[in-house]
Design a protein around this motif. Structure first.
Motif, short mmCIF file in Angstrom:
data_model
loop_
_atom_site.label_atom_id
_atom_site.label_comp_id
_atom_site.label_asym_id
_atom_site.label_seq_id
_atom_site.Cartn_x
_atom_site.Cartn_y
_atom_site.Cartn_z
N VAL A 49 -18.94 -29.62 -23.51
CA VAL A 49 -19.23 -28.45 -22.69
C VAL A 49 -20.78 -28.25 -22.39
O VAL A 49 -21.55 -28.11 -23.40
CB VAL A 49 -18.40 -27.22 -23.13
CG1 VAL A 49 -18.61 -25.99 -22.36
CG2 VAL A 49 -16.86 -27.35 -23.24
N LYS A 50 -20.84 -28.00 -21.21
CA LYS A 50 -22.33 -27.92 -20.85
C LYS A 50 -22.47 -26.41 -20.12
O LYS A 50 -21.55 -25.93 -19.51
CB LYS A 50 -22.81 -28.91 -19.74
CG LYS A 50 -22.77 -29.99 -20.21
CD LYS A 50 -23.47 -31.43 -19.14
CE LYS A 50 -23.27 -32.52 -19.52
NZ LYS A 50 -23.69 -33.73 -18.56
N GLY A 51 -23.83 -25.84 -20.55
CA GLY A 51 -24.04 -24.46 -19.96
C GLY A 51 -25.46 -24.28 -19.90
O GLY A 51 -26.29 -25.18 -20.04
N GLY A 52 -26.02 -23.03 -19.16
CA GLY A 52 -27.29 -22.86 -19.35
C GLY A 52 -27.40 -21.20 -18.93
O GLY A 52 -26.34 -20.41 -18.98
N PHE A 53 -28.63 -21.01 -18.61
CA PHE A 53 -28.90 -19.65 -18.55
C PHE A 53 -29.58 -19.27 -17.07
O PHE A 53 -30.48 -20.05 -16.86
CB PHE A 53 -30.13 -19.08 -19.53
CG PHE A 53 -29.41 -19.07 -21.00
CD1 PHE A 53 -28.73 -18.11 -21.48
CD2 PHE A 53 -29.60 -20.33 -21.79
CE1 PHE A 53 -28.22 -18.21 -22.84
CE2 PHE A 53 -29.11 -20.50 -23.03
CZ PHE A 53 -28.25 -19.27 -23.59
N SER A 101 -24.02 -19.04 -18.54
CA SER A 101 -23.12 -19.59 -17.52
C SER A 101 -22.66 -21.08 -17.86
O SER A 101 -23.52 -21.91 -18.12
CB SER A 101 -23.70 -19.58 -16.07
OG SER A 101 -22.78 -20.21 -15.25
N THR A 102 -21.26 -21.04 -18.03
CA THR A 102 -20.91 -22.37 -18.53
C THR A 102 -19.53 -22.94 -17.55
O THR A 102 -18.97 -23.93 -17.70
CB THR A 102 -20.06 -22.16 -19.90
OG1 THR A 102 -18.84 -21.44 -19.82
CG2 THR A 102 -20.98 -21.88 -20.95
N GLY A 103 -19.61 -22.15 -16.31
CA GLY A 103 -18.43 -22.53 -15.44
C GLY A 103 -16.93 -21.78 -15.80
O GLY A 103 -16.18 -22.21 -14.81
N SER A 104 -17.07 -21.12 -16.74
CA SER A 104 -15.89 -20.45 -16.91
C SER A 104 -15.89 -18.90 -17.32
O SER A 104 -16.70 -18.78 -18.29
CB SER A 104 -15.08 -20.92 -18.11
OG SER A 104 -13.95 -20.07 -18.71
N ALA A 105 -15.63 -18.05 -16.67
CA ALA A 105 -15.61 -16.50 -16.83
C ALA A 105 -15.24 -16.09 -18.03
O ALA A 105 -15.94 -15.66 -18.99
CB ALA A 105 -15.31 -15.68 -15.73
N ASP A 106 -14.11 -16.52 -18.47
CA ASP A 106 -13.46 -16.39 -19.98
C ASP A 106 -14.49 -16.71 -21.02
O ASP A 106 -14.61 -16.10 -21.92
CB ASP A 106 -12.08 -16.65 -19.96
CG ASP A 106 -11.09 -16.20 -18.95
OD1 ASP A 106 -11.38 -14.90 -18.84
OD2 ASP A 106 -10.06 -16.71 -18.88
N ARG A 107 -14.93 -17.92 -21.07
CA ARG A 107 -15.62 -18.64 -22.01
C ARG A 107 -17.11 -17.90 -21.88
O ARG A 107 -17.55 -17.49 -23.25
CB ARG A 107 -15.99 -20.16 -21.72
CG ARG A 107 -16.71 -20.70 -22.86
CD ARG A 107 -16.57 -22.40 -22.79
NE ARG A 107 -17.00 -22.72 -21.32
CZ ARG A 107 -16.34 -23.77 -20.85
NH1 ARG A 107 -15.27 -24.23 -21.25
NH2 ARG A 107 -16.51 -24.14 -19.48
N ASP A 108 -17.58 -17.37 -20.77
CA ASP A 108 -18.82 -16.75 -20.69
C ASP A 108 -18.70 -15.32 -21.63
O ASP A 108 -19.61 -14.93 -22.35
CB ASP A 108 -19.47 -16.51 -19.25
CG ASP A 108 -19.67 -17.88 -18.81
OD1 ASP A 108 -19.89 -19.12 -19.32
OD2 ASP A 108 -19.91 -17.92 -17.31
#
Length: 204
Positions: free
Chosen positions: A53-57, A86-93
């Protein structure tokens, strides 16, 4: 020439670089501000033992000081707004911002302050510093590649770097996890960090 200039592709010698400082290197010496609109700070975590899973700030600030005469004196600072994850999923964020992970209301920022810079040869460098997450400060080394320098159409003098590092999130108190029925855990302890930085030279 490394971090402050590209090596001549016609140079086939294998001897060490001369002690004299190139004018090109000296010209890049100065203070720079990271341009967040053209930079990324990201991370990769293993999920459920099977995928990444990729994310960033999305919000961060930072500065660089480049020393062409002595790259070891170059420095960097970065401040990251943790609520901008931000990881592309509001629930995960939302989960990452919660008490299980980053506790962003209590610890709104992640910071990096360099303490040493090492030339590795060519365009490769290693910058070491203090990374602070959740109020815990631990050393972090980032391997950097200098991507070059250019003047953009608006007259800004820019430099670019790509960087990578790995951390164990548990070293900073990020220990939440869930066991899988098939063995293993939901979120890896090892996290890969990525940096793609464009910085603008400050006016004299």
């Amino acid at each position: 020439m490394g971090i402050f200039g590209r090596k001549d592709t016609n140079d086939t010698t294998t001897t060490a670089a001369p002690a004299a400082v190139s004018p090109d290197l000296a010209a890049l010496t100065g203070d720079y501000t990271i341009d967040p609109a053209h930079s990324t700070i990201g991370f990769v975590a293993r999920h459920a033992m099977v995928t990444n899973v990729k994310g960033g700030f999305e919000e961060f600030t930072g500065s660089l000081h480049l020393d062409g005469a002595n790259p070891a004196l170059s420095t960097a600072t970065i401040d990251v707004t943790m609520d901008s994850i931000s990881t592309g999923s509001a629930d995960r964020d939302g989960h990452l911002k919660s008490a299980d992970f980053f506790r962003t209301e209590e610890f709104p920022a992640m910071t990096f302050r360099s303490t040493a810079t090492e030339a590795l040869g060519g365009d490769d460098y290693r910058i070491t510093g203090d990374l602070t997450i959740l109020g815990t400060t631990k050393p972090l080394s980032i391997d950097l590649e200098f991507n070059g320098a250019a003047k953009d159409p608006f007259g800004n003098e820019r430099v670019g770097f790509e960087g990578k590092a790995e951390i164990l999130r548990s070293d900073w108190g990020l220990t939440w996890n869930a066991a899988l029925e098939t063995g293993g855990v939901l979120v890896s302890d090892k996290i890969k960090l990525t940096f793609d930085i464009s910085a603008i030279k400050n006016a004299a």
